[in-house]
Design a protein around this motif. Structure first.
Motif, PDB file in Angstrom:
ATOM      1  N   GLY A  43       0.882  -1.184   0.183  1.00 16.47           N
ATOM      2  CA  GLY A  43       0.032   0.015   0.097  1.00 16.47           C
ATOM      3  C   GLY A  43       0.911   1.096   0.059  1.00 16.47           C
ATOM      4  N   ILE A  44       1.873   1.193   0.738  1.00 22.11           N
ATOM      5  CA  ILE A  44       2.980   2.351   0.836  1.00 22.11           C
ATOM      6  C   ILE A  44       3.587   2.518  -0.562  1.00 22.11           C
ATOM      7  CG2 ILE A  44       4.808   3.213   1.858  1.00 22.11           C
ATOM      8  CD1 ILE A  44       3.973   1.787   4.529  1.00 22.11           C
ATOM      9  N   LEU A  45       3.937   1.326  -0.959  1.00 21.27           N
ATOM     10  CA  LEU A  45       4.377   1.528  -2.662  1.00 21.27           C
ATOM     11  C   LEU A  45       3.367   2.073  -3.493  1.00 21.27           C
ATOM     12  CD1 LEU A  45       6.879   0.984  -4.401  1.00 21.27           C
ATOM     13  CD2 LEU A  45       6.102  -1.510  -4.482  1.00 21.27           C
ATOM     14  N   SER A  46       2.326   1.810  -3.461  1.00 19.27           N
ATOM     15  CA  SER A  46       1.201   2.307  -4.249  1.00 19.27           C
ATOM     16  C   SER A  46       1.199   3.774  -4.224  1.00 19.27           C
ATOM     17  CB  SER A  46      -0.245   1.605  -3.936  1.00 19.27           C
ATOM     18  OG  SER A  46      -0.267   0.306  -4.393  1.00 19.27           O
ATOM     19  N   GLY A  47       1.326   4.232  -2.722  1.00 25.95           N
ATOM     20  CA  GLY A  47       1.229   5.744  -2.501  1.00 25.95           C
ATOM     21  C   GLY A  47       2.308   6.295  -3.171  1.00 25.95           C
ATOM     22  N   CYS A  48       3.633   5.784  -3.082  1.00 22.01           N
ATOM     23  CA  CYS A  48       4.797   6.079  -3.598  1.00 22.01           C
ATOM     24  C   CYS A  48       4.655   6.361  -5.184  1.00 22.01           C
ATOM     25  CB  CYS A  48       5.950   5.469  -3.483  1.00 22.01           C
ATOM     26  SG  CYS A  48       6.412   5.259  -1.616  1.00 22.01           S
ATOM     27  N   ILE A  49       3.791   5.327  -5.867  1.00 24.28           N
ATOM     28  CA  ILE A  49       3.592   5.422  -7.357  1.00 24.28           C
ATOM     29  C   ILE A  49       2.723   6.607  -7.754  1.00 24.28           C
ATOM     30  CG2 ILE A  49       2.435   4.364  -9.083  1.00 24.28           C
ATOM     31  CD1 ILE A  49       3.075   1.668  -7.737  1.00 24.28           C
ATOM     32  N   VAL A  50       1.845   6.976  -6.719  1.00 24.28           N
ATOM     33  CA  VAL A  50       0.811   8.021  -7.081  1.00 24.28           C
ATOM     34  C   VAL A  50       1.581   9.470  -6.886  1.00 24.28           C
ATOM     35  CG1 VAL A  50      -1.060   9.464  -6.296  1.00 24.28           C
ATOM     36  CG2 VAL A  50      -1.273   6.843  -6.734  1.00 24.28           C
ATOM     37  N   TRP A  51       2.475   9.532  -5.833  1.00 22.41           N
ATOM     38  CA  TRP A  51       3.185  10.527  -5.618  1.00 22.41           C
ATOM     39  C   TRP A  51       4.269  10.942  -6.801  1.00 22.41           C
ATOM     40  CZ3 TRP A  51       8.421  11.181  -4.991  1.00 22.41           C
ATOM     41  CH2 TRP A  51       9.039  12.474  -4.559  1.00 22.41           C
TER      42      TRP A  51
END
Length: 126
Positions: free
Chosen positions: A6-14
């Motif tokens: 989930g954190i990696l997904s947030g990094c992708i969006v950022w």
């Protein structure tokens, strides 16, 4: 829930949102038109959020989409604290306060969370 994914997904969006603002800021016609850049990114973030949600749910995790959207938006905001504001905003003469009181930022966070929730509701929950 797999927090790391989930954190990696947030990094992708950022990364996608930051790159979009950078690229749009270097287009001569849009260089001095922040609101137009923001509107373009508000549309693009829907696609970024869906792509990141697809990445997360690819491993058959079944977390509520709202919770995942909050985690992704929180991760992106945390990266803003660590990277965007000190390395982009402050050198341009802005501050943490001006960045985090911007309605554009909170609209982007809301659109991201809502897009992930809708993706979950339509594709994962049934």
């Amino acid at each position: 829930m797999k927090y790391l994914r989930g954190i990696l997904s947030g990094c992708i969006v950022w990364l996608c949102v930051s790159s979009s603002f950078y690229l749009l800021g270097n287009i001569a016609l849009l260089k001095n038109h922040f609101w137009i850049q923001a509107l373009i990114v508000m549309v693009l973030i829907i696609f970024y959020a869906i792509a990141a949600a697809k990445f997360y749910y690819q491993k058959k995790h079944n977390i509520n989409g709202f919770s995942l959207g909050i985690l992704m938006s929180g991760t992106a905001l945390f990266l803003d604290v660590l990277i965007t504001v000190p390395f982009v905003e402050i050198p341009e003469g802005r501050s943490y306060e001006s960045f985090f009181t911007s309605p554009i930022l909170w609209a982007l966070a809301f659109i991201n969370t809502f897009s992930v929730y809708l993706y979950w509701k339509r594709k994962i929950k049934p």
